[in-house]
Write a protein that holds these residues in place. Sequence first.
Motif, short mmCIF file in Angstrom:
data_model
loop_
_atom_site.label_atom_id
_atom_site.label_comp_id
_atom_site.label_asym_id
_atom_site.label_seq_id
_atom_site.Cartn_x
_atom_site.Cartn_y
_atom_site.Cartn_z
N ASN A 196 2.24 -0.62 7.71
CA ASN A 196 1.04 -0.56 7.12
C ASN A 196 0.31 -1.98 7.40
N VAL A 215 -1.08 3.59 6.19
CA VAL A 215 -2.34 3.46 6.96
C VAL A 215 -2.14 4.33 8.23
N LYS A 273 -6.31 -1.87 13.03
CA LYS A 273 -7.29 -0.93 12.61
C LYS A 273 -8.83 -1.80 12.23
N SER A 274 -8.70 -2.78 11.46
CA SER A 274 -9.81 -3.37 11.09
C SER A 274 -9.96 -4.87 11.23
N LYS A 303 -2.88 -2.03 9.60
CA LYS A 303 -4.15 -2.44 9.05
C LYS A 303 -4.89 -3.39 10.02
N GLU A 326 1.00 -1.11 0.07
CA GLU A 326 -0.03 0.01 -0.25
C GLU A 326 0.92 1.26 0.07
#
Length: 435
Positions: free
Chosen positions: A111, A78, A118-119, A115, A74
């Motif tokens: 990242n 993030v 976060k999710s 990531k 990415e």
Amino acid sequence: MKIKLCALLFLLGYTFLVHGQKRIKNKILKIDQKHITLEESTADIDKMDSIWRQELYKSDLYDDIRDIIQNTDEKTLVSYKQLPTETLKTRLEILDHKTPFNIEYNPILENLIKKNLKSRRGLLEKMITLSYYYFPIFEKELDQYDLPLELKYLAVVESGLRAKIKSSMGATGLWQFMYQTGKMQGLVINSYVDERMDPLKSTKAACEYLSSLYKTFEDWDLALAAYNSGPGNVLKALKRARGKKNYWNIRRYLPRETAGYVPAFLAYMYLFEYAKEHKLTPHKPEYLSIETDTVKIKTKVTFKEISKAIQIDYKELQFLNPAYKLNIIPKSRTNRYSLRLPVEKMKNFIEYEQKLYKLASTREDKREKSMYHNYDASKKFTYHVRRGDYLSKIAQKFNVSVSSIKSWNHMRSSKIRVGQALTIYPNTKLVSNSN
């Protein structure tokens, strides 16, 4: 107060079960786990154990892991304010000093970590829950082979800690062995048993394979890459990199999934090691692997029969004995297979072992037999038809049935002639397929 707390705990577990990885409201997550006491009602504890058990049998972790590995590049960093970049750099440096792996900060690794935080907190909590059972098994074998204990995180990346998972390419089990690799490492794979799904035996095989890869590359990052894509692809990447040997320098020459493989391994190492700092709250395990034991089984038995005889949950048997593909423990002349049970159920097994074998015997008696069951070739002899003989007379003489004589001699009718040679198996009762 305790009743309210139990009610909240049950609501937490129920919400987690129904909504999977959906984040649960913060006010529910703020329940102080330290206040849970042994005085809580047994019924509420059983409900929480039931929820934990159901989480063990879901198979969604594997797909989530594959998605994470394949989407590591990415370009936009993030955003996750709870983990400042400088804090991450400090923690990665501490990890680097503790392990033989090359752990250094880079945006790709940052990242991946952010990531997940976060999710994918639900995913992480499920895997940490499973790790309470599997990691002691892994660590014991890794120590026996004098390998870095951090290699336990390799199984997280490979399978999401799902023992029965099978990839679209055929890689199977916690350590994702392909068929030929598994056979090469001495694992039994047949119609009844697949030891790639056996936590202990597959871990031994993984340790042997990883040892051989490290001897080849003398670098753990490269050994991990070779475990995922094969030694040939890593050797090609090294050749194309013209002398460079650092994983991050040859990464662009590796297959896409392998390029994300080592970063995912390092990311999960960080996330598991710093789970408390990130307030990850896994479920309480029902029991640990050290609280289980094995017994040898004397004959062919089904999980259904075991469950009925010793009063154990069917899905629990599947979780503890994942190598049995058909939920049947086969009978073998050369090897008596083992059954793994919680230690607390061993008393039940000893007490009801004969009941179990009786259930298995009853099932075998009811099973439709071949028409040649009890067919003993050592007793065969030839009878020549005499004048005055007819088939039922001959059958009565040798205590067999007319249909048996017809089957042994491939006869379509009961007509016989003088001098005709008939094969007879005395005192053998032929069982018809029409039972």
